[in-house]
Design a protein around this motif. Structure first.
Motif, PDB file in Angstrom:
ATOM      1  N   LEU A  43       1.029   4.017  -2.920  1.00 16.98           N
ATOM      2  CA  LEU A  43       0.711   5.402  -2.581  1.00 16.98           C
ATOM      3  C   LEU A  43       1.815   6.336  -3.063  1.00 16.98           C
ATOM      4  N   ILE A  44       3.062   5.938  -2.836  1.00 16.20           N
ATOM      5  CA  ILE A  44       4.197   6.755  -3.284  1.00 16.20           C
ATOM      6  C   ILE A  44       4.223   6.848  -4.808  1.00 16.20           C
ATOM      7  N   THR A  94       1.668   6.560  -6.882  1.00 11.73           N
ATOM      8  CA  THR A  94       0.529   7.369  -7.322  1.00 11.73           C
ATOM      9  C   THR A  94       0.796   8.858  -7.113  1.00 11.73           C
ATOM     10  N   ILE A  95       1.295   9.210  -5.934  1.00  8.45           N
ATOM     11  CA  ILE A  95       1.622  10.619  -5.660  1.00  8.45           C
ATOM     12  C   ILE A  95       2.730  11.092  -6.597  1.00  8.45           C
ATOM     13  N   PHE A 140       0.826  -1.204   0.000  1.00  6.56           N
ATOM     14  CA  PHE A 140       0.000   0.000   0.000  1.00  6.56           C
ATOM     15  C   PHE A 140       0.863   1.258   0.000  1.00  6.56           C
ATOM     16  N   VAL A 141       1.891   1.278   0.841  1.00  4.69           N
ATOM     17  CA  VAL A 141       2.772   2.445   0.914  1.00  4.69           C
ATOM     18  C   VAL A 141       3.502   2.642  -0.417  1.00  4.69           C
TER      19      VAL A 141
END
Length: 105
Positions: A87-88, A90-91, A83-84
């Motif tokens: 998330l990184i 995607t950002i 997930f992390v």
């Protein structure tokens, strides 16, 4: 009264209630043989239930679920790391998108 001070009325006494022989008559002799058989029967049940296969089964059952929970813990950690990372990514995609930067000029 009978010898020993116990009445022979057939009424259960406090003594018979205390020592667990409620079915005995007051004047009857103490049934040590029956109590011994009951004790041996209960001791056999204790041996079979708590020191034998049941204990072994319960310990194996607990060990098996501890293995399952350990695997679930590792899977949860891997999911959190995934997930992390996502998330990184995607950002980072929103921040570093070259087309979006060209449109804003």
């Amino acid at each position: 009264m009978r010898a020993g001070g116990w009445p022979s009325t057939g009424v259960r006494s406090c003594r018979s209630a205390r020592d667990g022989s409620l079915g005995d008559r007051v004047g009857a002799p103490d049934p040590y043989g029956r109590r011994l058989r009951d004790h041996q029967k209960l001791a056999g049940q204790v041996e079979a239930l708590f020191r034998g296969e049941t204990l072994r089964g319960l310990l194996l059952y607990a060990w098996g679920w501890s293995v399952v929970s350990t695997i679930a813990l590792y899977a949860a950690i891997a999911a959190a790391v995934g997930f992390v990372v996502m998330l990184i990514v995607t950002i980072g995609d929103f921040v570093a998108d070259p087309r979006l930067a060209a449109e804003q000029r």
